[in-house]
Scaffold this motif. Structure first.
Motif, PDB file in Angstrom:
ATOM      1  N   ALA A 144       0.802  -1.313   0.110  1.00  0.00           N
ATOM      2  CA  ALA A 144       0.176  -0.080   0.150  1.00  0.00           C
ATOM      3  C   ALA A 144       0.838   1.262   0.074  1.00  0.00           C
ATOM      4  O   ALA A 144       0.658   2.173  -0.625  1.00  0.00           O
ATOM      5  CB  ALA A 144      -0.955  -0.044   1.041  1.00  0.00           C
ATOM      6  N   VAL A 145       2.013   1.167   0.680  1.00  0.00           N
ATOM      7  CA  VAL A 145       2.703   2.377   0.708  1.00  0.00           C
ATOM      8  C   VAL A 145       3.539   2.576  -0.607  1.00  0.00           C
ATOM      9  O   VAL A 145       3.342   3.849  -1.158  1.00  0.00           O
ATOM     10  CB  VAL A 145       3.911   2.202   1.961  1.00  0.00           C
ATOM     11  CG1 VAL A 145       4.917   3.326   1.764  1.00  0.00           C
ATOM     12  CG2 VAL A 145       3.252   2.414   3.294  1.00  0.00           C
ATOM     13  N   ALA A 148       0.773   3.953  -2.983  1.00  0.00           N
ATOM     14  CA  ALA A 148       0.418   5.127  -2.410  1.00  0.00           C
ATOM     15  C   ALA A 148       1.428   6.357  -2.827  1.00  0.00           C
ATOM     16  O   ALA A 148       1.004   7.377  -3.375  1.00  0.00           O
ATOM     17  CB  ALA A 148      -0.144   5.190  -1.065  1.00  0.00           C
ATOM     18  N   ALA A 151       1.568   6.673  -6.611  1.00  0.00           N
ATOM     19  CA  ALA A 151       0.203   7.385  -6.919  1.00  0.00           C
ATOM     20  C   ALA A 151       0.361   8.801  -7.083  1.00  0.00           C
ATOM     21  O   ALA A 151       0.072   9.743  -7.715  1.00  0.00           O
ATOM     22  CB  ALA A 151      -0.852   6.767  -6.601  1.00  0.00           C
ATOM     23  N   ALA A 152       0.930   9.397  -5.816  1.00  0.00           N
ATOM     24  CA  ALA A 152       1.256  10.528  -5.487  1.00  0.00           C
ATOM     25  C   ALA A 152       2.176  11.385  -6.195  1.00  0.00           C
ATOM     26  O   ALA A 152       1.855  12.484  -6.684  1.00  0.00           O
ATOM     27  CB  ALA A 152       1.788  10.739  -4.076  1.00  0.00           C
TER      28      ALA A 152
END
Length: 172
Positions: A144-145, A148, A151-152
Protein backbone atom coordinates in the motif's frame (compact mmCIF):
# COMPACT_ATOMS: atom_id res chain seq x y z
CA UNK A 1 20.60 -17.27 0.54
CA UNK A 2 22.55 -14.23 1.84
CA UNK A 3 24.73 -14.12 -1.28
CA UNK A 4 21.69 -14.34 -3.55
CA UNK A 5 19.98 -11.57 -1.62
CA UNK A 6 23.08 -9.38 -1.69
CA UNK A 7 23.40 -9.92 -5.45
CA UNK A 8 19.78 -8.80 -5.97
CA UNK A 9 20.32 -5.71 -3.84
CA UNK A 10 23.54 -4.74 -5.64
CA UNK A 11 21.94 -5.18 -9.06
CA UNK A 12 18.93 -3.19 -7.86
CA UNK A 13 21.15 -0.41 -6.51
CA UNK A 14 23.03 -0.10 -9.81
CA UNK A 15 19.85 -0.31 -11.89
CA UNK A 16 17.90 2.18 -9.81
CA UNK A 17 20.77 4.67 -9.80
CA UNK A 18 21.32 4.38 -13.54
CA UNK A 19 17.66 4.43 -14.56
CA UNK A 20 16.88 7.26 -12.15
CA UNK A 21 19.69 9.34 -13.62
CA UNK A 22 18.46 8.68 -17.17
CA UNK A 23 14.88 9.58 -16.22
CA UNK A 24 16.08 13.12 -15.59
CA UNK A 25 16.35 13.56 -19.37
CA UNK A 26 13.68 11.29 -20.89
CA UNK A 27 10.79 13.78 -20.69
CA UNK A 28 12.76 16.33 -22.66
CA UNK A 29 13.99 13.68 -25.11
CA UNK A 30 10.37 12.69 -25.87
CA UNK A 31 9.32 16.27 -26.58
CA UNK A 32 7.24 16.59 -23.41
CA UNK A 33 5.11 13.47 -23.84
CA UNK A 34 2.38 13.59 -21.12
CA UNK A 35 2.46 9.81 -20.62
CA UNK A 36 6.20 9.95 -20.01
CA UNK A 37 5.65 12.90 -17.64
CA UNK A 38 3.99 10.56 -15.15
CA UNK A 39 7.25 8.66 -14.66
CA UNK A 40 10.08 11.13 -15.37
CA UNK A 41 11.15 14.53 -14.10
CA UNK A 42 9.29 17.28 -15.94
CA UNK A 43 11.10 20.20 -14.30
CA UNK A 44 13.86 21.02 -11.84
CA UNK A 45 11.74 20.99 -8.67
CA UNK A 46 12.87 18.93 -5.71
CA UNK A 47 9.66 16.90 -5.99
CA UNK A 48 10.40 15.92 -9.57
CA UNK A 49 13.92 14.91 -8.57
CA UNK A 50 12.44 12.70 -5.87
CA UNK A 51 10.39 11.05 -8.65
CA UNK A 52 13.70 9.96 -10.20
CA UNK A 53 14.06 7.63 -7.21
CA UNK A 54 10.42 6.57 -7.00
CA UNK A 55 9.82 5.27 -10.52
CA UNK A 56 12.79 2.90 -10.81
CA UNK A 57 12.42 1.95 -7.14
CA UNK A 58 8.85 0.75 -7.54
CA UNK A 59 9.66 -1.05 -10.79
CA UNK A 60 12.65 -2.80 -9.20
CA UNK A 61 10.47 -3.67 -6.20
CA UNK A 62 8.15 -5.58 -8.54
CA UNK A 63 11.09 -7.40 -10.12
CA UNK A 64 12.55 -8.27 -6.74
CA UNK A 65 9.19 -9.41 -5.37
CA UNK A 66 8.82 -11.84 -8.27
CA UNK A 67 12.42 -13.05 -8.03
CA UNK A 68 12.30 -13.62 -4.26
CA UNK A 69 8.67 -14.71 -3.96
CA UNK A 70 9.43 -18.17 -2.58
CA UNK A 71 11.93 -17.03 0.05
CA UNK A 72 9.48 -15.78 2.67
CA UNK A 73 11.40 -12.50 2.84
CA UNK A 74 9.46 -9.31 3.68
CA UNK A 75 10.19 -7.75 0.29
CA UNK A 76 7.27 -5.32 0.18
CA UNK A 77 7.79 -3.98 3.69
CA UNK A 78 11.53 -3.64 3.21
CA UNK A 79 11.17 -1.95 -0.17
CA UNK A 80 8.57 0.50 1.20
CA UNK A 81 10.80 1.42 4.15
CA UNK A 82 13.79 1.83 1.85
CA UNK A 83 11.85 4.09 -0.49
CA UNK A 84 10.68 6.30 2.36
CA UNK A 85 14.24 6.59 3.71
CA UNK A 86 15.62 7.52 0.28
CA UNK A 87 12.85 10.02 -0.36
CA UNK A 88 13.42 11.69 3.01
CA UNK A 89 17.16 11.96 2.33
CA UNK A 90 16.82 13.89 -0.92
CA UNK A 91 15.19 17.10 0.38
CA UNK A 92 17.01 16.93 3.72
CA UNK A 93 20.44 16.75 2.11
CA UNK A 94 19.58 19.11 -0.76
CA UNK A 95 18.09 21.91 1.35
CA UNK A 96 20.67 21.27 4.07
CA UNK A 97 23.71 21.88 1.91
CA UNK A 98 22.05 24.76 0.03
CA UNK A 99 21.17 26.38 3.35
CA UNK A 100 24.80 26.17 4.42
CA UNK A 101 26.43 27.14 1.11
CA UNK A 102 23.70 29.46 -0.18
CA UNK A 103 23.82 27.97 -3.67
CA UNK A 104 23.41 24.76 -5.63
CA UNK A 105 26.23 22.60 -6.95
CA UNK A 106 25.33 20.21 -9.77
CA UNK A 107 27.76 17.41 -8.90
CA UNK A 108 26.54 17.51 -5.29
CA UNK A 109 22.91 17.24 -6.44
CA UNK A 110 23.82 14.13 -8.43
CA UNK A 111 25.73 12.73 -5.44
CA UNK A 112 22.72 13.33 -3.19
CA UNK A 113 20.56 11.27 -5.52
CA UNK A 114 23.05 8.40 -5.44
CA UNK A 115 23.36 8.66 -1.64
CA UNK A 116 19.56 8.48 -1.36
CA UNK A 117 19.52 5.35 -3.56
CA UNK A 118 22.28 3.81 -1.44
CA UNK A 119 20.46 4.65 1.79
CA UNK A 120 17.24 3.14 0.47
CA UNK A 121 18.96 -0.09 -0.51
CA UNK A 122 20.82 -0.25 2.80
CA UNK A 123 17.50 0.01 4.69
CA UNK A 124 15.99 -2.63 2.42
CA UNK A 125 18.98 -4.95 2.85
CA UNK A 126 18.95 -4.56 6.64
CA UNK A 127 15.24 -5.36 6.86
CA UNK A 128 15.47 -8.33 4.51
CA UNK A 129 18.47 -9.76 6.34
CA UNK A 130 16.63 -9.55 9.66
CA UNK A 131 13.28 -10.58 8.15
CA UNK A 132 11.80 -7.53 9.87
CA UNK A 133 8.04 -6.99 9.66
CA UNK A 134 7.50 -10.18 7.67
CA UNK A 135 3.87 -10.92 8.55
CA UNK A 136 1.27 -10.78 5.78
CA UNK A 137 -0.30 -7.68 7.33
CA UNK A 138 3.01 -5.82 7.07
CA UNK A 139 3.46 -7.00 3.50
CA UNK A 140 0.04 -5.57 2.57
CA UNK A 141 1.00 -2.33 4.32
CA UNK A 142 4.28 -2.26 2.37
CA UNK A 143 2.45 -2.77 -0.92
CA UNK A 144 0.00 0.00 0.00
CA UNK A 145 2.83 2.41 0.80
CA UNK A 146 4.63 1.68 -2.47
CA UNK A 147 1.41 2.12 -4.47
CA UNK A 148 0.35 5.28 -2.61
CA UNK A 149 3.75 6.95 -2.96
CA UNK A 150 3.93 6.16 -6.66
CA UNK A 151 0.35 7.38 -7.17
CA UNK A 152 1.16 10.63 -5.35
CA UNK A 153 4.14 11.24 -7.61
CA UNK A 154 2.03 10.67 -10.70
CA UNK A 155 -0.93 12.75 -9.47
CA UNK A 156 1.17 15.66 -8.22
CA UNK A 157 3.07 15.83 -11.48
CA UNK A 158 -0.14 17.01 -13.14
CA UNK A 159 -1.72 18.82 -10.16
CA UNK A 160 1.09 19.86 -7.79
CA UNK A 161 0.26 21.50 -4.46
CA UNK A 162 1.30 25.13 -4.12
CA UNK A 163 4.33 24.38 -1.93
CA UNK A 164 8.03 25.22 -2.39
CA UNK A 165 8.93 21.52 -2.78
CA UNK A 166 6.95 21.47 -6.03
CA UNK A 167 8.19 24.78 -7.47
CA UNK A 168 10.63 24.73 -10.37
CA UNK A 169 13.48 27.02 -9.31
CA UNK A 170 14.10 27.98 -12.94
CA UNK A 171 10.53 28.99 -13.85
CA UNK A 172 8.81 29.43 -10.47
Amino acid sequence: MQKRLLRWELIGFASTGAVGTLLHFVYEWTGGNPLIAAFCAVNESTWEHMKLLTTPWVLWSIVELIALRRTGLPVLTARAAGLLAGLAAIPLLFYGYQGVLGRGIMWLDVAIFQIAVLLGFWVTWAMLRRRALASPVWQVAGAAVLAAVWAAFILWTFAPPDLPLFADPETG
